[in-house]
Design an enzyme around this catalytic site. Structure first.
Site, PDB file in Angstrom:
ATOM      1  CG  PHE A  38      48.083   0.065  -6.729  1.00  0.00           C
ATOM      2  CD1 PHE A  38      48.306  -0.783  -5.643  1.00  0.00           C
ATOM      3  CD2 PHE A  38      46.862   0.708  -6.837  1.00  0.00           C
ATOM      4  CE1 PHE A  38      47.328  -0.973  -4.663  1.00  0.00           C
ATOM      5  CE2 PHE A  38      45.876   0.536  -5.866  1.00  0.00           C
ATOM      6  CZ  PHE A  38      46.110  -0.312  -4.782  1.00  0.00           C
ATOM      7  NE  ARG A  39      52.884   3.609  -7.787  1.00  0.00           N
ATOM      8  CZ  ARG A  39      52.129   3.383  -6.709  1.00  0.00           C
ATOM      9  NH1 ARG A  39      52.030   2.152  -6.204  1.00  0.00           N
ATOM     10  NH2 ARG A  39      51.437   4.354  -6.128  1.00  0.00           N
ATOM     11  CB  VAL A 108      42.779  -2.093   1.565  1.00  0.00           C
ATOM     12  CG1 VAL A 108      43.596  -0.857   1.894  1.00  0.00           C
ATOM     13  CG2 VAL A 108      42.556  -2.186   0.047  1.00  0.00           C
ATOM     14  CG  HIS A 126      48.070   2.349   2.581  1.00  0.00           C
ATOM     15  ND1 HIS A 126      48.760   2.010   1.455  1.00  0.00           N
ATOM     16  CD2 HIS A 126      48.856   3.249   3.231  1.00  0.00           C
ATOM     17  CE1 HIS A 126      49.903   2.669   1.424  1.00  0.00           C
ATOM     18  NE2 HIS A 126      49.993   3.425   2.493  1.00  0.00           N
ATOM     19  CB  CYS A 134      28.197   7.849   8.178  1.00  0.00           C
ATOM     20  SG  CYS A 134      27.372   9.435   7.926  1.00  0.00           S
ATOM     21  CB  CYS A 137      26.250  10.060  12.149  1.00  0.00           C
ATOM     22  SG  CYS A 137      25.888   8.571  11.188  1.00  0.00           S
ATOM     23  CB  CYS A 162      22.679  10.976   9.557  1.00  0.00           C
ATOM     24  SG  CYS A 162      24.278  10.843   8.749  1.00  0.00           S
TER      25      CYS A 162
HETATM   26  N1  APR Z   1      55.365 -11.563  -6.684  1.00  0.00           N
HETATM   27  C1  APR Z   1      56.289 -10.578  -6.487  1.00  0.00           C
HETATM   28  N2  APR Z   1      56.133  -9.304  -6.943  1.00  0.00           N
HETATM   29  C2  APR Z   1      54.999  -9.035  -7.616  1.00  0.00           C
HETATM   30  C3  APR Z   1      54.001 -10.013  -7.883  1.00  0.00           C
HETATM   31  C4  APR Z   1      54.223 -11.322  -7.383  1.00  0.00           C
HETATM   32  N3  APR Z   1      53.352 -12.320  -7.584  1.00  0.00           N
HETATM   33  N4  APR Z   1      52.989  -9.408  -8.589  1.00  0.00           N
HETATM   34  C5  APR Z   1      53.358  -8.106  -8.758  1.00  0.00           C
HETATM   35  N5  APR Z   1      54.554  -7.884  -8.189  1.00  0.00           N
HETATM   36  C6  APR Z   1      55.286  -6.612  -8.074  1.00  0.00           C
HETATM   37  C7  APR Z   1      54.992  -5.609  -9.161  1.00  0.00           C
HETATM   38  O1  APR Z   1      55.827  -5.818 -10.280  1.00  0.00           O
HETATM   39  C8  APR Z   1      55.329  -4.293  -8.435  1.00  0.00           C
HETATM   40  O2  APR Z   1      56.712  -3.992  -8.541  1.00  0.00           O
HETATM   41  O3  APR Z   1      54.806  -6.008  -6.882  1.00  0.00           O
HETATM   42  C9  APR Z   1      54.999  -4.586  -6.968  1.00  0.00           C
HETATM   43  C10 APR Z   1      53.712  -3.918  -6.522  1.00  0.00           C
HETATM   44  O4  APR Z   1      53.950  -2.533  -6.515  1.00  0.00           O
HETATM   45  P1  APR Z   1      52.716  -1.521  -6.563  1.00  0.00           P
HETATM   46  O5  APR Z   1      51.765  -1.964  -7.610  1.00  0.00           O
HETATM   47  O6  APR Z   1      53.313  -0.144  -6.642  1.00  0.00           O
HETATM   48  O7  APR Z   1      51.979  -1.741  -5.183  1.00  0.00           O
HETATM   49  P2  APR Z   1      52.390  -1.172  -3.759  1.00  0.00           P
HETATM   50  O8  APR Z   1      53.871  -1.091  -3.626  1.00  0.00           O
HETATM   51  O9  APR Z   1      51.643  -1.964  -2.774  1.00  0.00           O
HETATM   52  O10 APR Z   1      51.773   0.317  -3.819  1.00  0.00           O
HETATM   53  C11 APR Z   1      51.787   1.057  -2.615  1.00  0.00           C
HETATM   54  O11 APR Z   1      50.415   2.731  -3.702  1.00  0.00           O
HETATM   55  O12 APR Z   1      48.637   3.232  -5.033  1.00  0.00           O
HETATM   56  C12 APR Z   1      49.055   3.163  -3.726  1.00  0.00           C
HETATM   57  O13 APR Z   1      47.728   2.861  -1.828  1.00  0.00           O
HETATM   58  C13 APR Z   1      48.239   2.173  -2.942  1.00  0.00           C
HETATM   59  O14 APR Z   1      48.971   0.699  -1.169  1.00  0.00           O
HETATM   60  C14 APR Z   1      49.253   1.141  -2.499  1.00  0.00           C
HETATM   61  C15 APR Z   1      50.562   1.912  -2.546  1.00  0.00           C
END
Ligand code: APR
Length: 261
Positions: A38-39, A108, A126, A134, A137, A162
């Site tokens: 995600f980030r 997930v 999560h 649904c 229902c 439904c």
């Molecule tokens: N090995 C180690 N670290 C990694 C790798 C890898 N191969 N690939 C990516 N990363 C690091 C990224 O640099 C980042 O710092 O893993 C981290 C993932 O962080 P996020 O993308 O924020 O994911 P997460 O911490 O799971 O986010 C938590 O935020 O958006 C919501 O519901 C969503 O479950 C998610 C929650």
């Protein structure tokens, strides 16, 4: 900073001498399986607005629902076709060694179970994307089935029973986390002796409380992540590396320290 080699050795010592290990995973543990995080630099939130992923927007805006289902059909396929990577298999190895006290995951994608970790040892804070439900229902449908429907060019699937609105079983922003899963995860984290964080930025709550609960309970904390996390200062060992590369090395070293074949 300690050399990577030394850090792997230290982490292996902790694994070899611990009995109740909690593994806490985020999206970073699945990027080597082809699922974006995600980030991170190329993460989902660099392409989509998290505001479109709140439960309120999903319920109130049919355009947002259509976006979700498009992503699920496209992204969902990536997810259903994704295979566990060496990090997932190394975690499953811990269970075989009798050391795994639980995998508490924010993911997930179901890859921990696909790698062989027992269902009752995976706590999906999560939810997951294996099914949709649904909202009228409560009938549940496997995501594969819905993806098949969508190939008939449906832009928003509805309940076959439904005609109600369907929502994936993942937890959306603004939704409560599954209560029993959260309580069990907290209780195990408070009584583990080692917590290893794999691939999470540790910015989303209440999930990010898990490593804190572990430390409050007296456990050691290892963080393996590419890039900074919110809890780096708290870690006993902080490894800047790919989870899929270093986790198998740590587990293999621990096995040989324990004289396990
Ligand atoms: N090995 C180690 N670290 C990694 C790798 C890898 N191969 N690939 C990516 N990363 C690091 C990224 O640099 C980042 O710092 O893993 C981290 C993932 O962080 P996020 O993308 O924020 O994911 P997460 O911490 O799971 O986010 C938590 O935020 O958006 C919501 O519901 C969503 O479950 C998610 C929650």
């Amino acid at each position: 900073m300690e050399s990577l080699e030394r850090q792997i050795e230290q982490a292996a010592d902790l694994v070899a001498t611990s009995a109740r290990i909690i593994i806490f995973t985020g999206a970073g543990v699945s990027t080597e399986s082809g699922i974006p995080d995600f980030r991170g630099p190329d993460g989902i939130w660099s392409k989509y607005d998290p505001e479109d992923f709140t439960i309120d927007r999903f319920l109130s805006d049919s355009k947002v629902r259509k976006l979700h289902w498009e992503l699920l059909v496209g992204g969902g396929l990536t997810m259903t076709r994704a295979q566990p990577n060496p990090a997932h298999y190394a975690i499953a190895e811990l269970e075989k060694m009798g050391k795994l006290y639980g995998v508490v995951t924010q993911n997930v994608d179901g890859l921990h179970q696909k790698a062989g970790v027992s269902d009752n040892m995976v706590f999906q804070l999560h939810g997951d994307l294996s099914h949709a439900r649904c909202l009228s229902c409560s009938t549940r449908y496997p995501m594969e089935e819905i993806i098949e429907w969508m190939k008939e060019d449906i832009d928003e699937p509805e309940c076959g029973e439904c005609k109600g609105m369907l929502k994936p079983d993942a937890v959306f922003f603004g939704e409560q986390l599954p209560y029993e899963v959260l309580m069990e995860s907290e209780s195990r984290s408070r009584s583990c002796d080692l917590c290893i964080v794999l691939g999470s930025s540790l910015v989303v709550y209440p999930a990010a409380l898990i490593p804190r609960y572990a430390q409050q309970g007296g456990a050691k904390l290892v963080i393996i992540n590419m890039g900074p996390t919110e809890m780096d200062r708290m870690a006993d060992i902080r490894i800047e590396a790919k989870a899929g590369e270093v986790t198998p090395q740590i587990i293999d070293r621990a096995r040989s320290k324990m004289g396990v074949k």
